[in-house]
Write an enzyme that holds these catalytic residues in place. Structure first.
Site, short mmCIF file in Angstrom:
data_model
loop_
_atom_site.label_atom_id
_atom_site.label_comp_id
_atom_site.label_asym_id
_atom_site.label_seq_id
_atom_site.Cartn_x
_atom_site.Cartn_y
_atom_site.Cartn_z
N LYS A 140 -29.50 -1.31 3.45
CA LYS A 140 -30.42 -2.36 3.89
C LYS A 140 -31.84 -1.95 3.52
O LYS A 140 -32.22 -0.78 3.67
CB LYS A 140 -30.31 -2.59 5.40
CG LYS A 140 -28.90 -3.06 5.78
CD LYS A 140 -28.91 -4.05 6.90
CE LYS A 140 -27.50 -4.46 7.24
NZ LYS A 140 -27.33 -5.87 7.50
N ASP A 197 -16.76 1.03 16.09
CA ASP A 197 -17.03 0.01 15.07
C ASP A 197 -18.47 0.09 14.56
O ASP A 197 -18.72 -0.08 13.38
CB ASP A 197 -16.76 -1.38 15.66
CG ASP A 197 -17.01 -2.50 14.67
OD1 ASP A 197 -16.66 -2.33 13.49
OD2 ASP A 197 -17.57 -3.55 15.05
N HIS A 226 -23.23 2.94 11.89
CA HIS A 226 -24.56 2.37 11.67
C HIS A 226 -25.63 2.98 12.58
O HIS A 226 -26.69 3.40 12.11
CB HIS A 226 -24.55 0.85 11.88
CG HIS A 226 -23.48 0.14 11.10
ND1 HIS A 226 -23.06 0.55 9.86
CD2 HIS A 226 -22.74 -0.97 11.38
CE1 HIS A 226 -22.12 -0.27 9.41
NE2 HIS A 226 -21.90 -1.20 10.33
N HIS A 275 -22.63 0.24 5.06
CA HIS A 275 -23.50 -0.73 4.38
C HIS A 275 -24.92 -0.76 4.95
O HIS A 275 -25.83 -1.24 4.31
CB HIS A 275 -22.86 -2.14 4.34
CG HIS A 275 -22.93 -2.89 5.64
ND1 HIS A 275 -22.05 -2.69 6.67
CD2 HIS A 275 -23.77 -3.86 6.07
CE1 HIS A 275 -22.35 -3.49 7.67
NE2 HIS A 275 -23.39 -4.22 7.33
N PHE A 325 0.82 -1.23 0.00
CA PHE A 325 0.00 0.00 0.00
C PHE A 325 0.85 1.27 0.00
O PHE A 325 0.41 2.33 -0.42
CB PHE A 325 -0.92 0.04 1.23
CG PHE A 325 -2.00 -1.00 1.22
CD1 PHE A 325 -2.64 -1.37 0.05
CD2 PHE A 325 -2.40 -1.61 2.41
CE1 PHE A 325 -3.65 -2.33 0.04
CE2 PHE A 325 -3.41 -2.57 2.43
CZ PHE A 325 -4.03 -2.93 1.24
N GLU A 354 -25.85 -8.26 18.59
CA GLU A 354 -25.34 -9.41 17.86
C GLU A 354 -25.02 -10.54 18.81
O GLU A 354 -24.58 -10.31 19.95
CB GLU A 354 -24.05 -9.02 17.12
CG GLU A 354 -24.26 -7.93 16.08
CD GLU A 354 -22.99 -7.62 15.33
OE1 GLU A 354 -22.83 -8.13 14.22
OE2 GLU A 354 -22.15 -6.87 15.87
N LYS A 397 -15.78 1.48 5.73
CA LYS A 397 -15.64 1.96 7.10
C LYS A 397 -14.67 1.08 7.90
O LYS A 397 -14.50 -0.07 7.52
CB LYS A 397 -17.01 2.03 7.79
CG LYS A 397 -17.63 0.63 8.02
CD LYS A 397 -18.67 0.64 9.08
CE LYS A 397 -18.13 0.42 10.45
NZ LYS A 397 -17.70 -0.97 10.76
N LYS A 453 -21.86 -7.02 21.26
CA LYS A 453 -21.51 -8.36 20.77
C LYS A 453 -21.80 -9.37 21.86
O LYS A 453 -21.80 -9.04 23.05
CB LYS A 453 -20.01 -8.42 20.46
CG LYS A 453 -19.55 -7.39 19.42
CD LYS A 453 -19.44 -8.00 18.05
CE LYS A 453 -18.90 -7.04 17.04
NZ LYS A 453 -19.40 -7.32 15.68
C1 BG6 Z 1 -19.78 -4.02 10.66
C2 BG6 Z 1 -19.02 -4.13 11.95
O1 BG6 Z 1 -19.67 -2.72 10.14
O2 BG6 Z 1 -21.15 -4.31 10.88
C3 BG6 Z 1 -19.21 -5.52 12.54
O3 BG6 Z 1 -17.64 -3.89 11.71
C4 BG6 Z 1 -20.68 -5.88 12.65
O4 BG6 Z 1 -18.58 -5.61 13.82
C5 BG6 Z 1 -21.38 -5.63 11.34
O5 BG6 Z 1 -20.76 -7.24 13.01
C6 BG6 Z 1 -22.88 -5.81 11.45
O6 BG6 Z 1 -23.43 -5.75 10.17
P1 BG6 Z 1 -24.59 -6.73 9.71
O7 BG6 Z 1 -24.92 -6.32 8.32
O8 BG6 Z 1 -24.06 -8.13 9.82
O9 BG6 Z 1 -25.71 -6.47 10.70
#
Ligand code: BG6
Length: 438
Positions: free
Chosen positions: A173, A226, A231, A169, A81, A207, A139, A314
């Protein structure tokens, strides 16, 4: 045929293997008018067949013919890189192979390298200002306000903002993209979407999984950086913004910025799951949080006095991402609009009804289940995301000012020195006393 060259930095990493390469394959499978040349780049000596073999294990759908076809489109080039010469030879490699001037460069690389990669992309002409070369930054975008600002500065120096995608991301959704539709296309919610009618709002991304061999990254970041910084704050902003003038990213960003500037964290608690310190690549006396529970206010006319409960963590007992808009109630059950993001996605509206024989009032729910009505809500979010980059839709990208403001919120939370408690895996995680959470 719509042809693109995809250059995937970090092609040997976890995200590429689990999500990006499988999503590129699905995209080609589902869109017959698309064609890709994919060039993976990373520091490992790894070869193409190794990368593809690992990615194959993560395909959602598969057929041999299309996979074989996909394999033929995939190349790999070893690259440091930080070494401009490697970029120059990558550029030569790409220009010999490519059949289209359209390039998408996806940085699934550690954020510490973002600035250097950006500069090297420009210096080697892999990406040229104002050409049809788009750059996507996975991210986390930086690790604090200062680093985020520096990356934004490197980008501004070399490229136009219209070429840039700062990825979250969650913004792809199915139900998250529907939040603005539910709020602004329907007429029934907006008049009651305020502190006169709403009691409190909960947003939760919990999660059951732990940190899954990501100790090296996770121990430096923790749940606040994170998941909360991106999100959770993005979902919060979509639920609370005023209606943007237009549906462009620019107007959405203006409204999101107003919310972030008025967001005040009132109190909170952090948690770390029991056993976290034994995960590989985690410090034996780590103080990193794997769980966050925050109570917040938004000091605007619309939201004054409404409590927001924001949670992520988590190794909790449930795998779910949702938001609940809980209306005020005196005698009966509150009306609740649940925005279910995953695993099942939809909207559930809790109302009150009466049984005709005993005249008892009881809660009923009106459900919109996305999958039942519209079919599967995945394509996987990364497939949607890549398609949106191809379609040049910036609504899935976070603007530079919004992302900087999100880091300012994190800095303020860090200064609060919230208590960190150890929680047992498979529980709901610690909470503040006296919350109205339902
Ligand atoms: C990611 C985090 O951005 O999103 C992860 O780095 C997390 O720690 C994940 O598990 C959750 O995304 P999803 O789409 O699985 O709910």
């Amino acid at each position: 045929m719509n042809k693109y060259t995809i250059i995937l930095f970090g092609a040997t990493g976890n995200l590429a293997k689990r999500k990006l390469i499988p999503s590129l394959y699905s995209l080609l499978r589902h869109n017959k008018d698309l064609d890709f040349l994919i060039i993976g780049a990373a520091k490992d000596k790894n070869n193409t067949s190794d990368i593809l073999k690992k990615a194959k294990e993560h395909l959602i759908e598969y057929d041999e013919v299309s996979w074989k076809n996909f394999e033929k489109k995939f190349y790999y080039k070893q690259l440091d890189f930080e070494n401009l010469q490697d970029y120059i030879s990558l550029e030569k490699f790409v220009s010999k192979l490519e059949k289209s001037p359209k390039r998408i460069i996806y940085l699934s690389a550690p954020t510490d390298f973002f600035c250097g990669i950006t500069q090297n992309l420009a210096d080697s002409k892999i990406a040229i200002k104002n050409a049809d070369h788009r750059i996507a930054y996975e991210k986390p975008f930086g690790w604090d306000l200062k680093s985020c600002k520096e990356i934004n500065k490197c980008i501004k120096k070399n490229f136009s903002e219209s070429q840039i995608f700062r990825i979250d991301h969650y913004l792809t959704k199915a139900i998250v993209t529907n939040i603005s539709i539910i709020r602004f296309v329907n007429t029934i919610f907006e008049p009651t979407w305020n502190n006169k009618y709403i009691d409190h709002i909960e947003i939760s991304l919990s999660e059951t999984i732990g940190i899954e061999n990501r100790g090296k990254f996770y121990d430096k970041y923790g749940a606040l950086k994170d998941v909360f910084q991106n999100h959770i704050l993005q979902i919060l902003s979509l639920i609370t913004i005023d209606k943007p003038k237009t549906d462009t990213q620019k107007d959405f960003a203006k409204e999101k910025l107003k919310i972030f500037k008025k967001l005040v964290i009132k109190d909170g608690i952090l948690g770390q799951y029991d056993g976290y310190k034994n995960e590989s690549d985690v410090s034996k006396n780590s103080k990193t949080e794997t769980y966050v529970f925050l109570k917040a206010h938004i000091n605007t006319k619309r939201w004054n006095g409404v409590n927001f409960y924001l949670t992520t963590g988590k190794k909790l007992s449930q795998q779910k991402a949702l938001a609940k808009i809980v209306y005020k109630a005196d005698k009966y059950h509150p009306n609740v609009l649940t925005i279910a993001i995953s695993p099942d996605s939809g909207f559930i509206l809790q109302l009150n009804a009466q049984k005709s024989d005993d005249k008892k009032i009881f809660p009923i729910s009106m459900d919109f289940c996305y999958r039942c009505l519209l079919g599967p809500d995945s394509p996987h979010s990364y497939e949607v995301l890549l398609k949106e980059i191809i379609d040049n839709n910036h609504n899935i990208s976070v603007s530079s000012d919004v992302i900087e403001q999100a880091w300012k919120i994190i800095e303020k939370i860090k200064k609060m020195k919230l208590p960190l408690v150890i929680y047992k895996p498979n529980t709901q995680g610690p909470r503040l006393k006296e919350t109205e959470i339902i």
